[in-house]
Structure formats: structure tokens, C-alpha cells
Scaffold this active site. Sequence first.
Site, PDB file in Angstrom:
ATOM      1  N   LYS A   1     -10.384  35.008  22.121  1.00 55.27           N
ATOM      2  CA  LYS A   1      -9.583  36.176  22.463  1.00 55.27           C
ATOM      3  C   LYS A   1      -9.726  37.234  21.384  1.00 55.27           C
ATOM      4  O   LYS A   1      -9.899  36.905  20.215  1.00 55.27           O
ATOM      5  CB  LYS A   1      -8.124  35.800  22.693  1.00 55.27           C
ATOM      6  CG  LYS A   1      -7.354  35.425  21.448  1.00 55.27           C
ATOM      7  CD  LYS A   1      -5.918  35.083  21.797  1.00 55.27           C
ATOM      8  CE  LYS A   1      -5.123  34.689  20.576  1.00 55.27           C
ATOM      9  NZ  LYS A   1      -4.612  35.816  19.796  1.00 55.27           N
TER      10      LYS A   1
ATOM     11  N   HIS B   1     -16.073  25.768  11.884  1.00 52.85           N
ATOM     12  CA  HIS B   1     -17.161  26.728  11.659  1.00 52.85           C
ATOM     13  C   HIS B   1     -17.626  26.688  10.202  1.00 52.85           C
ATOM     14  O   HIS B   1     -18.811  26.695   9.923  1.00 52.85           O
ATOM     15  CB  HIS B   1     -16.704  28.145  12.017  1.00 52.85           C
ATOM     16  CG  HIS B   1     -16.916  28.483  13.453  1.00 52.85           C
ATOM     17  ND1 HIS B   1     -16.092  28.036  14.451  1.00 52.85           N
ATOM     18  CD2 HIS B   1     -17.879  29.208  14.082  1.00 52.85           C
ATOM     19  CE1 HIS B   1     -16.526  28.487  15.626  1.00 52.85           C
ATOM     20  NE2 HIS B   1     -17.620  29.195  15.424  1.00 52.85           N
TER      21      HIS B   1
END
Lengths: 175, 280
Positions: free
Chosen positions: A103, A38
Amino acid sequence: MEIKSIVSPLSKAAIDDLNAGDMVKMTGIIYTARDAAHKRMIQLINQNLPLPFDIAGQTIYYAGPCPPKPGQVIGSAGPTTSSRVDTYTPPLLARGLNAMIGKGPRSRAVIDAMVKYKAVYLAATGGAGALIANCIKKADIVAFEDLGPEAIYRLVVEDLPLIVAIDCHGNSLYS
Amino acid sequence: MREIDAKTITDAVESLCIDAACDLGQDVEQLISDAAKKESLPRAQYILNQLIDNIKLAREQQMPICQDTGMAVVFVEMGQDVHITGGYIIDAINEGVRSGYTKGYLRKSVVSNPIERINTGDNTPAIIHVEMVPGSSLSITVVPKGFGSENMSALKMLKPADGIDGIKAFVLDTVKAAGGNPCPPVILGIGIGGTMEKAAYIAKKALLRDAGQPNPNESVASLEQELLHAINALGIGPQGLGGTVTALAVHIETFATHIAGLPVAINMQCHASRHKTAVL
């Protein structure tokens, strides 16, 4: 127990149809990316350089799998904590990212951007790495091979079990 | 004096790393099965059933239960009549970790320096705790500790006046703040007493107990039960998506402390509570 089947990449109509709490099984194409990948994608965006894959309409899976044994497609491949990439996420949503799998909860800024750009966040089961690896039929490195487990992989998945955790209307199972 | 060769230690650690990553203990598996039967929310059941399938697949296919095969925490109990030959014990353990994580195709998740963050490529160094004990055997326990749950751990130096209510409030606040991040259903290792580092150490050691086995001291055991019920009443549920099973067990260990202090450490452990022991 009703379980919906969905196909990735997801259409906007399919995203509209998903509500927080829905149990789904996903088939199709997804891309792995976690913290380091990222960070690099955002650097590319800031330098006005193209991303290593066309992110528009795609699904990103926050995961850093184990290495495969000889003959295996991939090693254990469960989700990692999504909130660690929260700061990097709104610019990717602005470039058309449609769905995210991970998650744990997301920040307010991510949820606002999800509503603005109509995106969905699905929870995979943390710690179900072997089960998820069995749903992955193909794995190819797309970029950042030097990052090892943090490289971007293109995965072909079949019946990946997920739960809609935050829908495109901003409803969240975490709140 | 009994002699144990360093190579024997390396080989034992290598196998323990692989076994711990792929073969979850029956104790934890049983608690997850019991939880799946008790859970009434369908999506929470959906998750718990995946966990049960996952444990079985991992065992059958010798695949890690979770891709976060952790930082290797190694507890050694070394009989004072043992003499290690052919190498230094710490090097022997690290060599076992290096070879276990490589041969077992486990993920290498350790960076050499917390600021520069360069992956060491072999999951070393391990975190190694050596305790001297009477006798002439050497017990080695490998705990692959994942950081989804480790990151949600907490330590607080309470005041004696905070008492048991302060302890309960700290535990519940920590579990609430952690939410779905530590991959619930969790097991909590709680260390009460000692000094700052002792509380943290016994909190981690508490995780080595068979899951759900109570502390032998009755009042501590009843605090474990009380906290377990209170945590499961929070409604966080498996993966933080709601439900009645947030924790599988609470394990508390205590130690003597100073008149002025009440240290409390909480070591959060996800449902993949992995540890394997070998006695040489």
C-alpha cells in the site's frame, strides 16, 4: 465495474496487459516479506548467498499477518506501507521479481527499476485484513521463522482484490 | 472510598483489547457506508465496499479488522474516591494488554527499545494516560493505534500571527504529504493550543469522539467542516488511489495556550478507528 482475473506468478505478457487503475482479483502463489525479511535478503545477496526462495518471476506481498487462531489458515493479513522497503527493492527486481503488492506510493528508483525489468505494483486495501485473510487458502513458512510476523510465508490466494497502482510503463495512480 | 481490585482492571483491559481489534464502532461503519454511496470513482467504490465487507467479516469471525492491532493506548479516568487494591494500576493494565493480545491472537508489534528494536512478544508496554476526575468510578478506554497512520501525524509550533490560515495550511500540507500512507479515508484528531505535549494529547483524545460528531463550540465545529471539505477536495481518495473521500471526519479539540504560542498537533487515524470503553 470491470474486474480482471489474474494468476500469480504473472507472466511478462500478463504484466504488459495491466494498466494503472485496473481493478483485479489475483489467484495463485505469493510470498510475504516486510522490512526485516527484506534486510536479510539483501544481506544474502551482498554475501553472494542464495535467497530462501527463487524470486525470479514471483510476487512479493508486503505484509505481517496476525497469528492464526487454532483451525485458521492465517490471522488478519492486510498490506503494510510499501515505501519502507523501497531501498531494498531495486536489487530484487534485478533478480527477476515480477510483482509487488502493498500500500502507498513507491520511490522514483523503484519505479525506474520496474520499467527497466518490466514489473508491476498492485495496491491491496490497507485495513481490510479480515477480508484478505479470507482470500488466503494456505500459508506455509518459507524462511526467517524467528522474525515472527515478519517471517517469509508462501501463500496460496484466491480472488485477492487489488488495484494496479503502478504499471510496468511507469504510470502511477499516486502521481 | 470505593475499592476496585487490580484483577478487575486486568480482566476489563483484556476484553477491551480483543473487542476493539475485532469490532469496529457503528459510527465509523456508518460513515464508511455513507462514503461508499457518495463516491463516484469506481476503483474508490471498489475499495470502500471491501472495507464494509471487511468490517462485517471481522465481527462475524472475531478476527482483527487490520493485522496492525497497534500499540495499545489506554486512557484512564480515575475517580478521586477510588482506591485500587491488590496491585499497581499500571501493572494491572499492562497485564490486561499482555493477556488480551495473547488470547485474542492479536499481532504483537511492540519493540522494547527504539534503537535495539527487540519485540517484547506480548505487545507491552502500553501507552497509559491517567486523569483524575471527581467521583468513584473508573473509566478505561483502549485504543489500538496502528502505525501506518500514526507515522503520518505531525506537530508544529505555529506563531499567533499564523492564525487560522496557518492552521488550515498546516493541516492540508500534512494530509497531502501523507497521501495514501495512512490508509485513507482517515479521521483527523487535531489539538490546538496548550503546550507541545498537551496539543498532542488532546489531538489523540479527539479521536475518541463518536466519528463525525462535531465539537460543541460552533466556531470550532465550522472549522472542522471547512477542513473536511478542503481535504476531500484534494482528490487523494481511499488508499490514495484517487476519489472524493479522503477523510471521514475532522475532530478538533482546543485548550488555553500562552500569549506567544499556537501549538497544533495532528493525529492521523486510518479508517479502522478502533476504541472501546469500560466503566468500572
